[in-house]
Motif scaffolding. Structure first.
Motif, PDB file in Angstrom:
ATOM      1  N   GLY A 289       0.769  -1.131   0.269  1.00 23.15           N
ATOM      2  CA  GLY A 289       0.068  -0.118   0.032  1.00 23.15           C
ATOM      3  C   GLY A 289       0.775   1.268  -0.010  1.00 23.15           C
ATOM      4  N   ARG A 290       0.303   2.229   0.655  1.00 20.52           N
ATOM      5  CA  ARG A 290       1.159   3.393   0.771  1.00 20.52           C
ATOM      6  C   ARG A 290       1.543   3.620   2.176  1.00 20.52           C
ATOM      7  NH1 ARG A 290      -2.192   8.171   2.224  1.00 20.52           N
ATOM      8  NH2 ARG A 290      -4.369   7.537   2.943  1.00 20.52           N
ATOM      9  N   GLY A 291       2.682   4.687   2.080  1.00 16.35           N
ATOM     10  CA  GLY A 291       3.093   5.035   3.555  1.00 16.35           C
ATOM     11  C   GLY A 291       4.254   3.939   4.088  1.00 16.35           C
ATOM     12  N   CYS A 292       4.634   4.128   5.311  1.00 12.50           N
ATOM     13  CA  CYS A 292       5.504   3.063   5.747  1.00 12.50           C
ATOM     14  C   CYS A 292       4.991   1.607   5.805  1.00 12.50           C
ATOM     15  CB  CYS A 292       5.850   3.547   7.264  1.00 12.50           C
ATOM     16  SG  CYS A 292       6.940   2.514   8.136  1.00 12.50           S
ATOM     17  N   ALA A 293       6.090   0.775   5.232  1.00 12.79           N
ATOM     18  CA  ALA A 293       5.780  -0.726   5.189  1.00 12.79           C
ATOM     19  C   ALA A 293       5.545  -1.411   6.331  1.00 12.79           C
ATOM     20  CB  ALA A 293       6.755  -1.354   4.025  1.00 12.79           C
ATOM     21  N   PHE A 294       5.895  -0.916   7.433  1.00 12.06           N
ATOM     22  CA  PHE A 294       6.113  -1.324   8.621  1.00 12.06           C
ATOM     23  C   PHE A 294       5.085  -1.302   9.498  1.00 12.06           C
ATOM     24  CE2 PHE A 294       8.121  -1.889  13.115  1.00 12.06           C
ATOM     25  CZ  PHE A 294       8.226  -3.305  13.203  1.00 12.06           C
ATOM     26  N   ALA A 301       2.833   2.865  15.678  1.00 13.49           N
ATOM     27  CA  ALA A 301       2.200   3.595  14.438  1.00 13.49           C
ATOM     28  C   ALA A 301       0.986   4.596  14.692  1.00 13.49           C
ATOM     29  CB  ALA A 301       1.681   2.383  13.544  1.00 13.49           C
ATOM     30  N   HIS A 302       1.137   5.671  13.858  1.00 18.53           N
ATOM     31  CA  HIS A 302      -0.043   6.453  14.062  1.00 18.53           C
ATOM     32  C   HIS A 302      -0.314   7.078  12.684  1.00 18.53           C
ATOM     33  CE1 HIS A 302       3.325   9.611  13.318  1.00 18.53           C
ATOM     34  NE2 HIS A 302       3.841   8.911  14.304  1.00 18.53           N
ATOM     35  N   ALA A 303      -1.193   8.120  12.729  1.00 17.13           N
ATOM     36  CA  ALA A 303      -1.827   8.723  11.306  1.00 17.13           C
ATOM     37  C   ALA A 303      -0.893   8.968  10.268  1.00 17.13           C
ATOM     38  CB  ALA A 303      -2.736   9.637  11.533  1.00 17.13           C
ATOM     39  N   ARG A 304       0.076   9.627  10.703  1.00 19.40           N
ATOM     40  CA  ARG A 304       1.113  10.075   9.737  1.00 19.40           C
ATOM     41  C   ARG A 304       2.160   8.917   8.998  1.00 19.40           C
ATOM     42  NH1 ARG A 304       5.728  14.992  10.562  1.00 19.40           N
ATOM     43  NH2 ARG A 304       6.104  15.352   8.503  1.00 19.40           N
ATOM     44  N   CYS A 305       1.861   7.605   9.497  1.00 16.23           N
ATOM     45  CA  CYS A 305       2.625   6.479   8.785  1.00 16.23           C
ATOM     46  C   CYS A 305       1.960   6.312   7.704  1.00 16.23           C
ATOM     47  CB  CYS A 305       2.666   5.572   9.940  1.00 16.23           C
ATOM     48  SG  CYS A 305       3.397   5.761  11.336  1.00 16.23           S
ATOM     49  N   LEU A 306       0.807   6.688   7.282  1.00 15.24           N
ATOM     50  CA  LEU A 306       0.265   6.519   6.051  1.00 15.24           C
ATOM     51  C   LEU A 306       1.011   7.139   4.924  1.00 15.24           C
ATOM     52  CD1 LEU A 306      -3.629   6.605   6.841  1.00 15.24           C
ATOM     53  CD2 LEU A 306      -2.245   4.721   6.236  1.00 15.24           C
ATOM     54  N   GLU A 307       1.943   8.361   5.332  1.00 16.09           N
ATOM     55  CA  GLU A 307       2.873   8.766   4.443  1.00 16.09           C
ATOM     56  C   GLU A 307       4.134   8.290   4.460  1.00 16.09           C
ATOM     57  OE1 GLU A 307       4.548  13.370   3.889  1.00 16.09           O
ATOM     58  OE2 GLU A 307       3.133  13.124   5.575  1.00 16.09           O
ATOM     59  N   MET A 308       4.914   8.258   3.393  1.00 14.09           N
ATOM     60  CA  MET A 308       6.219   7.358   3.326  1.00 14.09           C
ATOM     61  C   MET A 308       7.282   8.376   3.923  1.00 14.09           C
ATOM     62  SD  MET A 308       7.891   4.828   2.479  1.00 14.09           S
ATOM     63  CE  MET A 308       7.025   3.829   1.036  1.00 14.09           C
ATOM     64  N   PRO A 309       7.686   7.780   5.040  1.00 12.73           N
ATOM     65  CA  PRO A 309       8.639   8.742   5.673  1.00 12.73           C
ATOM     66  C   PRO A 309       9.974   8.583   4.842  1.00 12.73           C
ATOM     67  CG  PRO A 309       8.631   6.654   6.791  1.00 12.73           C
ATOM     68  CD  PRO A 309       7.594   6.465   5.804  1.00 12.73           C
TER      69      PRO A 309
END
Length: 346
Positions: A289-294, A301-309
């Protein structure tokens, strides 16, 4: 005075064509390797460690795989632009690899002596007698008893541990500039493991060989590595010196890998603590999917993890400037002082 790294991997992307479409198995891998240095690549099975090694040697099966983008600079030469003849000159000579599975890597119809001697005749110009003498010496160096007899035996006549040692002898025969060791001691007992690590250190000390050690054994990392990169789902998610990554891990995945080891952080006088495990498994390439694979396995994990760091520096700017590869992790938890690695380099 800044020296040019022996090997530079820049934005390496590898994809495979499947029935479901293009699968991106390496996604923007970046790292450097200096002469005489040991770099460990760690992570669970399926994280992209071995695929990275195969890409360095031009051994990605094409088709269905291909290098989509990136550069692999060996002493300034981009190996991704080199022809097959040039790659044959590099493989087994300037860059060698100890493959993970000796049962499938050794040819069953040739003696071990013939297989060690092949690279010596091809790359070093030795005749049959000289190659045989050198092969016997290599078998002795990797701890195989009675090498004068074993040299004429075939892989099926050797134990799993001996076959692994033959693979190591083949890789070391031409005294390469870079040795890629993919789980080199998997089939060996702890005593022989120590002997092999001693042999690798001796080669490094005498010849200045750089080593890329691929492993999931954090004990081997602490013993052998100068620097560490942690991979997950085809990306580098943490990098730094061994002391930084082992002593002060920043990514929750790295913290989980270290927490799995009972030896670290526990006193001999205390009761053995219960082992901690990372929940879940490495996701399929189709489930990222999108964001952090972990994020699905991460307890923080929190909401911002849906964005790839991006890789965020885990040290202050002054410390990070002293190193071309500062301690950094791809985690939004470090965003309290957001300094990207790219910003440091700039």
């Amino acid at each position: 005075m800044t020296t040019t790294p022996l090997l530079q991997v820049q934005n390496l992307q590898v994809e495979f064509k499947t029935r479901r479409g293009q699968a991106l198995v390496l996604n923007g891998v970046d790292f450097e390797l200096n002469a005489g240095e040991t770099l460990c690549i760690v992570g669970e099975s399926g994280c992209g460690k071995s695929m990275t090694a195969l890409a360095l040697l031009g051994l990605i099966p094409m088709p269905p795989g291909r290098v989509k983008e990136g550069r692999i600079l060996f002493q300034g030469e981009d190996l991704l632009q080199a022809g097959e003849d040039r790659l044959r000159q590099v493989r087994g000579n300037r860059i060698s690899m100890i493959f993970q599975e000796p049962m499938t890597s050794l040819n069953p119809v040739f003696s071990v002596g013939d297989q060690i001697g092949e690279s010596l005749r091809l790359h070093r110009g030795l005749d049959a007698k000289q190659a045989r003498e050198r092969a016997i010496d290599m078998l002795s160096q990797v701890g195989i008893p009675a090498p004068e007899r074993r040299i004429d035996e075939y892989p099926h006549q050797l134990s799993g541990g001996m076959r692994q040692r033959v693979m190591i002898a083949i890789a070391l025969a031409c005294q390469p500039d870079i040795l890629i060791a993919d789980e080199p001691t998997t089939a060996l007992d702890v005593t022989v493991q120590a002997q092999i690590f001693d042999l690798l250190r001796e080669l490094q000390r005498d010849k200045g060989t750089a080593i890329i050690l691929i492993t999931h054994d954090m004990g081997a990392v602490s013993e052998m590595a100068d620097r560490v990169i942690v991979m997950y789902a085809g990306r580098v998610i943490e990098q730094g010196t061994t002391a930084e990554v082992i002593g002060d891990p920043q990514h929750p995945y790295t913290q989980g890998l270290i927490a799995c080891l009972p030896e670290l952080g526990s006193s001999q006088h205390e009761g053995r603590p219960e082992l901690v495990e990372i929940n879940g498994v490495v996701p399929s390439i189709w489930e990222l999917g999108r964001g952090c694979a972990f994020r699905e396995r991460c307890p923080q994990a929190h909401a911002r993890c849906l964005e790839m760091p991006p890789l965020l520096a885990a040290t202050d700017r002054a410390t990070a400037n002293a190193s071309s590869t500062p301690h950094a992790a791809a985690c939004w938890l470090l965003d309290e002082a957001p300094v990207t690695v790219e910003a440091i380099a700039a």
